[in-house]
Enzyme design. Structure first.
Site, PDB file in Angstrom:
ATOM      1  N   TYR A 169      -4.589  18.219  -9.148  1.00  0.00           N
ATOM      2  CA  TYR A 169      -4.960  17.031  -8.358  1.00  0.00           C
ATOM      3  C   TYR A 169      -6.104  16.273  -9.037  1.00  0.00           C
ATOM      4  O   TYR A 169      -6.049  15.053  -9.197  1.00  0.00           O
ATOM      5  CB  TYR A 169      -5.374  17.457  -6.945  1.00  0.00           C
ATOM      6  CG  TYR A 169      -6.011  16.328  -6.145  1.00  0.00           C
ATOM      7  CD1 TYR A 169      -5.231  15.469  -5.370  1.00  0.00           C
ATOM      8  CD2 TYR A 169      -7.395  16.118  -6.163  1.00  0.00           C
ATOM      9  CE1 TYR A 169      -5.810  14.427  -4.640  1.00  0.00           C
ATOM     10  CE2 TYR A 169      -7.986  15.086  -5.444  1.00  0.00           C
ATOM     11  CZ  TYR A 169      -7.185  14.252  -4.684  1.00  0.00           C
ATOM     12  OH  TYR A 169      -7.774  13.211  -3.971  1.00  0.00           O
TER      13      TYR A 169
ATOM     14  N   SER B 118      -0.663   7.484   6.658  1.00  0.00           N
ATOM     15  CA  SER B 118      -1.765   8.260   7.230  1.00  0.00           C
ATOM     16  C   SER B 118      -3.056   7.989   6.459  1.00  0.00           C
ATOM     17  O   SER B 118      -3.059   7.271   5.458  1.00  0.00           O
ATOM     18  CB  SER B 118      -1.449   9.772   7.205  1.00  0.00           C
ATOM     19  OG  SER B 118      -1.494  10.266   5.890  1.00  0.00           O
TER      20      SER B 118
ATOM     21  N   ILE C  42       0.868  -1.191   0.000  1.00  0.00           N
ATOM     22  CA  ILE C  42       0.000   0.000   0.000  1.00  0.00           C
ATOM     23  C   ILE C  42       0.900   1.234   0.000  1.00  0.00           C
ATOM     24  O   ILE C  42       1.689   1.435   0.935  1.00  0.00           O
ATOM     25  CB  ILE C  42      -0.923   0.045   1.238  1.00  0.00           C
ATOM     26  CG1 ILE C  42      -1.760  -1.230   1.333  1.00  0.00           C
ATOM     27  CG2 ILE C  42      -1.816   1.284   1.191  1.00  0.00           C
ATOM     28  CD1 ILE C  42      -2.671  -1.285   2.566  1.00  0.00           C
ATOM     29  N   THR C  43       0.790   2.056  -1.032  1.00  0.00           N
ATOM     30  CA  THR C  43       1.589   3.285  -1.044  1.00  0.00           C
ATOM     31  C   THR C  43       0.902   4.332  -0.154  1.00  0.00           C
ATOM     32  O   THR C  43      -0.329   4.346  -0.043  1.00  0.00           O
ATOM     33  CB  THR C  43       1.764   3.851  -2.469  1.00  0.00           C
ATOM     34  OG1 THR C  43       0.494   4.327  -2.957  1.00  0.00           O
ATOM     35  CG2 THR C  43       2.309   2.801  -3.428  1.00  0.00           C
TER      36      THR C  43
HETATM   37  P1  NDP Z   1      -3.327  11.543   3.325  1.00  0.00           P
HETATM   38  O1  NDP Z   1      -2.601  12.817   3.082  1.00  0.00           O
HETATM   39  O2  NDP Z   1      -3.731  11.214   4.709  1.00  0.00           O
HETATM   40  O3  NDP Z   1      -2.479  10.331   2.767  1.00  0.00           O
HETATM   41  C1  NDP Z   1      -1.695  10.462   1.642  1.00  0.00           C
HETATM   42  C2  NDP Z   1      -0.484   9.584   1.765  1.00  0.00           C
HETATM   43  O4  NDP Z   1       0.307   9.737   0.602  1.00  0.00           O
HETATM   44  C3  NDP Z   1       0.411   9.939   2.960  1.00  0.00           C
HETATM   45  O5  NDP Z   1       0.815   8.755   3.569  1.00  0.00           O
HETATM   46  C4  NDP Z   1       1.583  10.630   2.306  1.00  0.00           C
HETATM   47  O6  NDP Z   1       2.803  10.468   2.994  1.00  0.00           O
HETATM   48  C5  NDP Z   1       1.641   9.857   1.005  1.00  0.00           C
HETATM   49  N1  NDP Z   1       2.461  10.541   0.017  1.00  0.00           N
HETATM   50  C6  NDP Z   1       2.357  11.810  -0.435  1.00  0.00           C
HETATM   51  N2  NDP Z   1       3.357  12.072  -1.301  1.00  0.00           N
HETATM   52  C7  NDP Z   1       4.094  10.947  -1.393  1.00  0.00           C
HETATM   53  C8  NDP Z   1       5.264  10.609  -2.109  1.00  0.00           C
HETATM   54  N3  NDP Z   1       5.903  11.480  -2.875  1.00  0.00           N
HETATM   55  N4  NDP Z   1       5.759   9.359  -1.986  1.00  0.00           N
HETATM   56  C9  NDP Z   1       5.149   8.468  -1.170  1.00  0.00           C
HETATM   57  N5  NDP Z   1       4.055   8.748  -0.454  1.00  0.00           N
HETATM   58  C10 NDP Z   1       3.553   9.973  -0.568  1.00  0.00           C
HETATM   59  O7  NDP Z   1      -4.593  11.573   2.335  1.00  0.00           O
HETATM   60  P2  NDP Z   1      -5.781  10.528   2.101  1.00  0.00           P
HETATM   61  O8  NDP Z   1      -5.634   9.365   2.974  1.00  0.00           O
HETATM   62  O9  NDP Z   1      -7.019  11.303   2.110  1.00  0.00           O
HETATM   63  O10 NDP Z   1      -5.510  10.117   0.581  1.00  0.00           O
HETATM   64  C11 NDP Z   1      -5.302   8.792   0.183  1.00  0.00           C
HETATM   65  C12 NDP Z   1      -5.910   8.583  -1.182  1.00  0.00           C
HETATM   66  O11 NDP Z   1      -7.318   8.744  -1.103  1.00  0.00           O
HETATM   67  C13 NDP Z   1      -5.432   9.543  -2.248  1.00  0.00           C
HETATM   68  O12 NDP Z   1      -5.214   8.821  -3.442  1.00  0.00           O
HETATM   69  C14 NDP Z   1      -6.599  10.487  -2.429  1.00  0.00           C
HETATM   70  O13 NDP Z   1      -6.633  11.012  -3.721  1.00  0.00           O
HETATM   71  C15 NDP Z   1      -7.742   9.552  -2.187  1.00  0.00           C
HETATM   72  N6  NDP Z   1      -9.010  10.156  -1.845  1.00  0.00           N
HETATM   73  C16 NDP Z   1      -9.141  10.870  -0.695  1.00  0.00           C
HETATM   74  C17 NDP Z   1     -10.365  11.436  -0.368  1.00  0.00           C
HETATM   75  C18 NDP Z   1     -10.570  12.231   0.851  1.00  0.00           C
HETATM   76  O14 NDP Z   1     -11.683  12.735   1.027  1.00  0.00           O
HETATM   77  N7  NDP Z   1      -9.584  12.385   1.729  1.00  0.00           N
HETATM   78  C19 NDP Z   1     -11.525  11.257  -1.254  1.00  0.00           C
HETATM   79  C20 NDP Z   1     -11.261  10.472  -2.420  1.00  0.00           C
HETATM   80  C21 NDP Z   1     -10.049   9.938  -2.688  1.00  0.00           C
HETATM   81  P3  NDP Z   1       3.216  11.381   4.257  1.00  0.00           P
HETATM   82  O15 NDP Z   1       2.486  10.778   5.417  1.00  0.00           O
HETATM   83  O16 NDP Z   1       4.686  11.189   4.330  1.00  0.00           O
HETATM   84  O17 NDP Z   1       2.802  12.763   3.933  1.00  0.00           O
HETATM   85 MG1  PMR Z   2     -16.686  18.844  -2.337  1.00  0.00          MG
HETATM   86  C1  PMR Z   2     -22.423  15.455  -2.781  1.00  0.00           C
HETATM   87  C2  PMR Z   2     -21.631  16.501  -2.828  1.00  0.00           C
HETATM   88  C3  PMR Z   2     -20.178  16.537  -2.593  1.00  0.00           C
HETATM   89  C4  PMR Z   2     -19.276  15.532  -2.327  1.00  0.00           C
HETATM   90  C5  PMR Z   2     -19.553  14.063  -2.153  1.00  0.00           C
HETATM   91  C6  PMR Z   2     -17.989  16.129  -2.238  1.00  0.00           C
HETATM   92  C7  PMR Z   2     -16.809  15.425  -2.030  1.00  0.00           C
HETATM   93  N1  PMR Z   2     -18.129  17.501  -2.419  1.00  0.00           N
HETATM   94  C8  PMR Z   2     -19.468  17.770  -2.642  1.00  0.00           C
HETATM   95  C9  PMR Z   2     -20.032  18.993  -2.901  1.00  0.00           C
HETATM   96  C10 PMR Z   2     -19.382  20.220  -2.821  1.00  0.00           C
HETATM   97  N2  PMR Z   2     -18.065  20.388  -2.553  1.00  0.00           N
HETATM   98  C11 PMR Z   2     -20.001  21.517  -3.007  1.00  0.00           C
HETATM   99  C12 PMR Z   2     -21.469  21.746  -3.323  1.00  0.00           C
HETATM  100  C13 PMR Z   2     -19.016  22.448  -2.848  1.00  0.00           C
HETATM  101  C14 PMR Z   2     -19.146  23.976  -2.977  1.00  0.00           C
HETATM  102  C15 PMR Z   2     -19.589  24.580  -1.742  1.00  0.00           C
HETATM  103  C16 PMR Z   2     -17.812  21.733  -2.544  1.00  0.00           C
HETATM  104  C17 PMR Z   2     -16.583  22.337  -2.306  1.00  0.00           C
HETATM  105  C18 PMR Z   2     -15.388  21.616  -2.144  1.00  0.00           C
HETATM  106  C19 PMR Z   2     -14.060  22.160  -1.999  1.00  0.00           C
HETATM  107  C20 PMR Z   2     -13.669  23.596  -1.947  1.00  0.00           C
HETATM  108  N3  PMR Z   2     -15.297  20.220  -2.125  1.00  0.00           N
HETATM  109  C21 PMR Z   2     -14.012  19.904  -2.018  1.00  0.00           C
HETATM  110  C22 PMR Z   2     -13.241  21.044  -1.942  1.00  0.00           C
HETATM  111  C23 PMR Z   2     -11.864  20.632  -1.846  1.00  0.00           C
HETATM  112  O1  PMR Z   2     -10.864  21.328  -1.741  1.00  0.00           O
HETATM  113  C24 PMR Z   2     -11.834  19.136  -1.943  1.00  0.00           C
HETATM  114  C25 PMR Z   2     -11.207  18.817  -3.269  1.00  0.00           C
HETATM  115  O2  PMR Z   2     -11.729  19.084  -4.309  1.00  0.00           O
HETATM  116  O3  PMR Z   2     -10.049  18.197  -3.240  1.00  0.00           O
HETATM  117  C26 PMR Z   2      -9.540  17.870  -4.548  1.00  0.00           C
HETATM  118  C27 PMR Z   2     -13.275  18.730  -1.962  1.00  0.00           C
HETATM  119  C28 PMR Z   2     -13.897  17.489  -1.958  1.00  0.00           C
HETATM  120  N4  PMR Z   2     -15.262  17.340  -2.067  1.00  0.00           N
HETATM  121  C29 PMR Z   2     -15.569  16.007  -1.987  1.00  0.00           C
HETATM  122  C30 PMR Z   2     -14.348  15.275  -1.829  1.00  0.00           C
HETATM  123  C31 PMR Z   2     -14.239  13.784  -1.718  1.00  0.00           C
HETATM  124  C32 PMR Z   2     -13.350  16.183  -1.786  1.00  0.00           C
HETATM  125  C33 PMR Z   2     -11.910  15.782  -1.536  1.00  0.00           C
HETATM  126  C34 PMR Z   2     -11.301  15.622  -2.837  1.00  0.00           C
HETATM  127  C35 PMR Z   2     -10.823  14.338  -3.361  1.00  0.00           C
HETATM  128  O4  PMR Z   2     -10.051  13.644  -2.711  1.00  0.00           O
HETATM  129  O5  PMR Z   2     -11.150  14.064  -4.498  1.00  0.00           O
END
Ligand code: NDP
Ligand code: PMR
Length: 399
Positions: A274, A96, A91-92
């Site tokens: 991103y 965290s 798992i990369t």
């Molecule tokens: P975290 O920041 O908690 O975890 C990200 C991990 O990636 C950390 O362990 C970080 O390491 C590691 N990482 C970053 N850069 C590197 C690098 N150069 N080499 C190796 N490892 C690296 O975020 P999340 O757990 O939220 O994210 C995990 C995955 O889930 C991502 O792919 C994200 O896109 C996805 N995701 C997250 C959502 C969310 O709502 N949080 C929603 C949808 C998808 P370190 O601890 O050293 O910083």
């Molecule tokens: Mg979002 C059902 C609605 C929904 C969901 C499931 C997410 C997930 N977000 C939703 C809606 C909205 N977001 C709406 C209506 C807004 C405007 C008010 C909004 C805003 C917002 C911001 C500014 N949302 C965000 C951000 C981020 O900076 C996050 C992002 O885009 O990271 C790339 C984010 C996210 N919204 C989500 C999820 C899962 C994220 C985290 C991003 C990701 O990991 O893809």
């Protein structure tokens, strides 16, 4: 005891191409609302922290190896199951958030040995300990996805460990929503796409060979995607939207020198970079499926684990965002999931016998039941997937 091999190579850091001060952050919005200057000033501490981390990482060289037990192998049971040995999963980014929660969920079953592929060995060790992952169920190996040398070195180290590879989870990611200027990987690719997509692209291409050799009943390669890369959703329509365009920036190497740091050739936007990287992740999974599923028997999958609004992913966002984002997701969009729940979801994609289908983008409904989700038009465009694949293999030195 678990094998612990960490080689923190000097290239194990990301190189910002332009000197940055903590104050140089993009004018930012919080849920679409502009921020006042005093809030913007808080960015400074984040900038300094990054720089400190950068300085700390440079020049650190370490290699650690201790003895390991060979994976326990149990022969066929009465029900005629092929093999019951402990599964071996990489798992990369398991230090965290989602990666750590998944490592914990899998380790707790006693059926998996987790190789935590992390850029910060000590952080990963502390995280595993404080999550209560039993020592015999994990190994930490150094991997910095922002350096292709580090990716290759990781693959060598992993092979030397003698462990089989049954499942690979490409989970790590960086998100730079407030960066005004791009930063770059060791090879000079814009950091988000360079880490989230290109680093994982090389890693998964190299390790496919190892997955193929595995005798485990269900071999899987999982690349974590997201809703925000899918413009067929409300979340995916929050600006800036993902859009890879005609890939001219990617073809130019994302260097930001004479070419754009963005895949579509536009000007730098960290949040878009991103989301674009997540589109690449989802396209790559499908291209893997088309090219290799039949030939190798490996199941390729992606997923949206839910909005895990409390993770480190948002570390570079402004403090006000980090404060309001979890309640916004919990009470308004109702898309929030805890880290623990998200870990269980990804663990299902790793090991659940009902999630073996290849080429699928998994999601979960409100009752936490998994279903095959629809990707956006761009994220399911097979022609684009082929082009992203071909350009990426040139960029990482595979073609
Ligand atoms: P975290 O920041 O908690 O975890 C990200 C991990 O990636 C950390 O362990 C970080 O390491 C590691 N990482 C970053 N850069 C590197 C690098 N150069 N080499 C190796 N490892 C690296 O975020 P999340 O757990 O939220 O994210 C995990 C995955 O889930 C991502 O792919 C994200 O896109 C996805 N995701 C997250 C959502 C969310 O709502 N949080 C929603 C949808 C998808 P370190 O601890 O050293 O910083
Ligand atoms: Mg979002 C059902 C609605 C929904 C969901 C499931 C997410 C997930 N977000 C939703 C809606 C909205 N977001 C709406 C209506 C807004 C405007 C008010 C909004 C805003 C917002 C911001 C500014 N949302 C965000 C951000 C981020 O900076 C996050 C992002 O885009 O990271 C790339 C984010 C996210 N919204 C989500 C999820 C899962 C994220 C985290 C991003 C990701 O990991 O893809």
């Amino acid at each position: 005891m678990a094998l612990q091999a960490a080689a923190l190579v000097p290239s194990a850091f990301s190189v910002p191409k332009e000197a940055k001060t903590g104050a140089s952050f993009k004018d930012s919005c919080l849920f679409g609302v502009s921020l006042s200057d005093h809030v913007k000033a808080e960015f400074g501490s984040v900038g300094l922290r990054s720089k400190r981390e950068f300085n700390l990482r440079t020049g650190v060289v370490r290699a650690q190896t201790t003895a390991t037990t060979t994976p326990s192998v149990t022969k066929a049971g009465a029900e005629g199951k092929k093999t019951l040995r402990k599964g071996s999963v990489i798992i990369t980014g398991a230090s965290s958030g989602l990666g750590l929660a998944t490592a914990k969920a899998l380790a707790e079953t006693g059926k998996w040995h987790v190789i935590m592929a992390c850029r910060d060995f000590l952080k990963a060790e502390r995280a595993a300990k404080s999550a209560g992952v039993a020592k015999e169920n994990y190994t930490i190996m150094h991997l910095d996805l922002a350096s292709l040398d580090s990716v290759r070195q990781f693959v060598d180290n992993f092979r030397r460990s003698g462990r089989p590879l049954d499942v690979l989870v490409c989970n790590a990611a960086v998100y730079q929503p407030t960066a005004k200027e791009p930063s770059f990987t060791a090879e000079g690719f814009e950091l988000s796409v360079g880490t989230n997509h290109l680093g994982h692209f090389l890693l998964s291409r190299l390790l496919l060979e190892d997955l193929e050799k595995s005798d485990y009943p269900s071999k899987r390669l999982i690349i974590v995607g997201s809703i925000t890369g899918n413009t067929n959703t409300l979340a995916g329509n929050v600006p800036p939207k993902a859009n890879l365009g005609d890939l001219r920036g990617l073809a130019g190497g994302l260097t930001g020198l004479n070419t754009s740091p963005m895949i579509d050739g536009g000007s730098f936007d960290g949040a878009k970079a991103y989301k674009d990287s997540k589109v690449c992740n989802m396209l790559t999974m499908q291209e893997f499926h088309r090219r290799y599923h039949e030939e190798t028997g490996v199941a390729f999958a992606s997923l949206y684990p839910g909005c895990i609004a409390t993770t480190g992913l948002f570390r570079e966002h402004i403090p006000l965002f980090r404060l309001l984002f979890p309640p916004f997701q919990k009470y308004i969009t109702k898309g929030f999931v805890s880290e623990e729940e998200s870990g269980k979801r990804l663990a299902q994609v790793v090991s659940d016998p009902s999630l073996t289908k290849s080429g699928v983008y998994w999601s979960w409904n409100k009752d936490s039941a998994s279903f095959e989700n629809q990707l956006s038009q761009e994220a399911s465009d097979s022609e684009k997937a082929r082009k992203v694949w071909e350009i990426s293999e040139k960029l990482v030195g595979l073609a």
